[in-house]
Scaffold this motif. Structure first.
Motif, short mmCIF file in Angstrom:
data_model
loop_
_atom_site.label_atom_id
_atom_site.label_comp_id
_atom_site.label_asym_id
_atom_site.label_seq_id
_atom_site.Cartn_x
_atom_site.Cartn_y
_atom_site.Cartn_z
N LEU A 52 11.60 -0.16 1.84
CA LEU A 52 10.59 0.52 1.03
C LEU A 52 9.71 -0.54 0.36
N CYS A 53 8.56 -0.79 0.95
CA CYS A 53 7.65 -1.83 0.45
C CYS A 53 6.40 -1.20 -0.15
N THR A 57 4.98 4.13 -8.04
CA THR A 57 4.21 5.38 -8.07
C THR A 57 3.97 5.91 -6.66
N ALA A 58 3.72 5.01 -5.70
CA ALA A 58 3.55 5.46 -4.31
C ALA A 58 4.83 6.09 -3.79
N LEU A 59 5.96 5.63 -4.28
CA LEU A 59 7.25 6.19 -3.88
C LEU A 59 7.31 7.68 -4.17
N ARG A 60 6.69 8.08 -5.26
CA ARG A 60 6.77 9.47 -5.72
C ARG A 60 5.58 10.32 -5.27
N ASP A 86 13.73 3.96 -10.71
CA ASP A 86 13.46 4.14 -9.29
C ASP A 86 14.73 4.44 -8.48
N ARG A 87 15.79 3.72 -8.76
CA ARG A 87 17.01 3.93 -7.98
C ARG A 87 17.56 5.34 -8.20
N ASP A 88 17.57 5.79 -9.45
CA ASP A 88 18.05 7.14 -9.73
C ASP A 88 17.21 8.17 -8.99
N THR A 255 -4.33 -5.20 -10.42
CA THR A 255 -5.31 -4.11 -10.40
C THR A 255 -4.97 -3.14 -9.28
N LYS A 256 -4.51 -3.70 -8.16
CA LYS A 256 -4.12 -2.87 -7.01
C LYS A 256 -2.94 -1.96 -7.36
N VAL A 257 -2.01 -2.43 -8.17
CA VAL A 257 -0.82 -1.64 -8.51
C VAL A 257 -0.83 -1.24 -9.99
#
Length: 287
Positions: A52-53, A57-60, A86-88, A255-257
């Motif tokens: 997961l790279c 926020t993109a994860l969700r 994140d892990r939870d 700025t990107k993240v």
């Protein structure tokens, strides 16, 4: 991968490995890998590992994680996201016996960062600071293949008992630092002014206490070091040691993240409140 990036990825990438002394890195072609754009393509193959790279926020964003989990069967998942929760969040899709946590302590960016930098052609530059080793933790039967894969590629990975606990406090300090640097217009000179350093110092102390509480760690060794003078000394030294323009890199990358930084700041506030810890300075610094 998103369809709009697929053709570019299939053409391969140009990489530049930066060293401490080398001024003109040689381009290295990276190609010969598969590119998939649908879960149907993914489900048609067997996968050993899923990395997961993406940002926290993109994860969700959307329901892609659940769909990918169903498409990849019993694969080991490797998470690199830095937020405390994140892990939870991932555990609703991936059972703990298949989840490995890690951190990649290298820096990469689209080169050139700014006009005048000498690269043969545009590409991705990366720098592995000296003496660094990427920590990973998880179930041994899942962790060891991950470590082996990285070491086979020349990356100095190491196993540790609990990555989340190991990186929680450094991540808290970095997040508050980046948030303060953004408030200073991404200018080291403005960031290092007295009022700016005081705000960052107070918020960082609160974030560190929240991180320690959430991971059941200890902040006793770190809190005495968190003084404005620390940032004033370390930032110019870091800027001298990096083989690229650190000020520009921090602006471009974070700025990107930026959504991730805001998410993490809010997470410290929310977790701190739940634990009954002071978060007034964190809240004031959050935007």
């Amino acid at each position: 991968m998103k369809e709009k990036y697929a053709d570019e990825a299939r053409r391969g990438f140009t990489l530049y490995e930066l060293g401490m002394l080398e001024k003109d890195p040689e381009p290295v072609a990276f190609s010969g890998f598969g590119v998939h754009v649908s879960n149907e393509e993914i489900a048609a193959r067997r996968w050993d590992q899923v990395w997961l790279c993406v940002s926290s926020t993109a994860l969700r964003a959307g329901n892609w994680v659940g769909e990918l989990a169903r498409a990849t069967g019993e694969a080991t998942w490797v998470m690199l996201q830095p937020s405390l929760d994140d892990r939870d969040w991932l555990l609703q899709w991936i059972p703990p016996e298949r989840l490995v946590s890690g951190m990649i302590p290298f820096i990469s960016f689209h080169a050139p960062l700014k006009p005048g930098e000498r690269y043969a052609k545009p590409g991705t530059a990366f720098w592995l600071p000296p003496m660094t080793r990427g920590p990973f933790s998880g179930p041994p039967e899942r962790l060891q293949p991950v470590i082996h894969t990285l070491r086979a590629g020349g990356y100095p990975a190491r196993a540790t008992r609990d990555v989340a606990r190991d990186v929680a406090i450094p991540s808290a300090v970095l997040t508050v630092f980046v948030n303060g640097l953004e408030a200073a217009g991404w200018s080291f000179e403005r960031f290092l002014q007295h009022d700016s350093l005081e705000r960052v110092h107070r918020a960082a102390r609160e974030a560190v206490q929240v991180a320690a509480s959430h991971t059941k760690g200890s902040a006793s060794a770190v809190l005495p070091l968190l003084r404005p003078a620390l940032f004033k000394v370390l930032l110019p030294v870091a800027a001298q040691l990096t083989p690229f323009d650190l000020e520009t890199y921090l602006k471009v990358h974070f700025t990107k993240v930026e959504e991730q930084t805001r998410w993490m700041m809010r997470t410290y506030v929310d977790l701190g409140r739940s634990a009954g810890l002071p978060v007034g300075n964190l809240q004031a610094a959050s935007r």
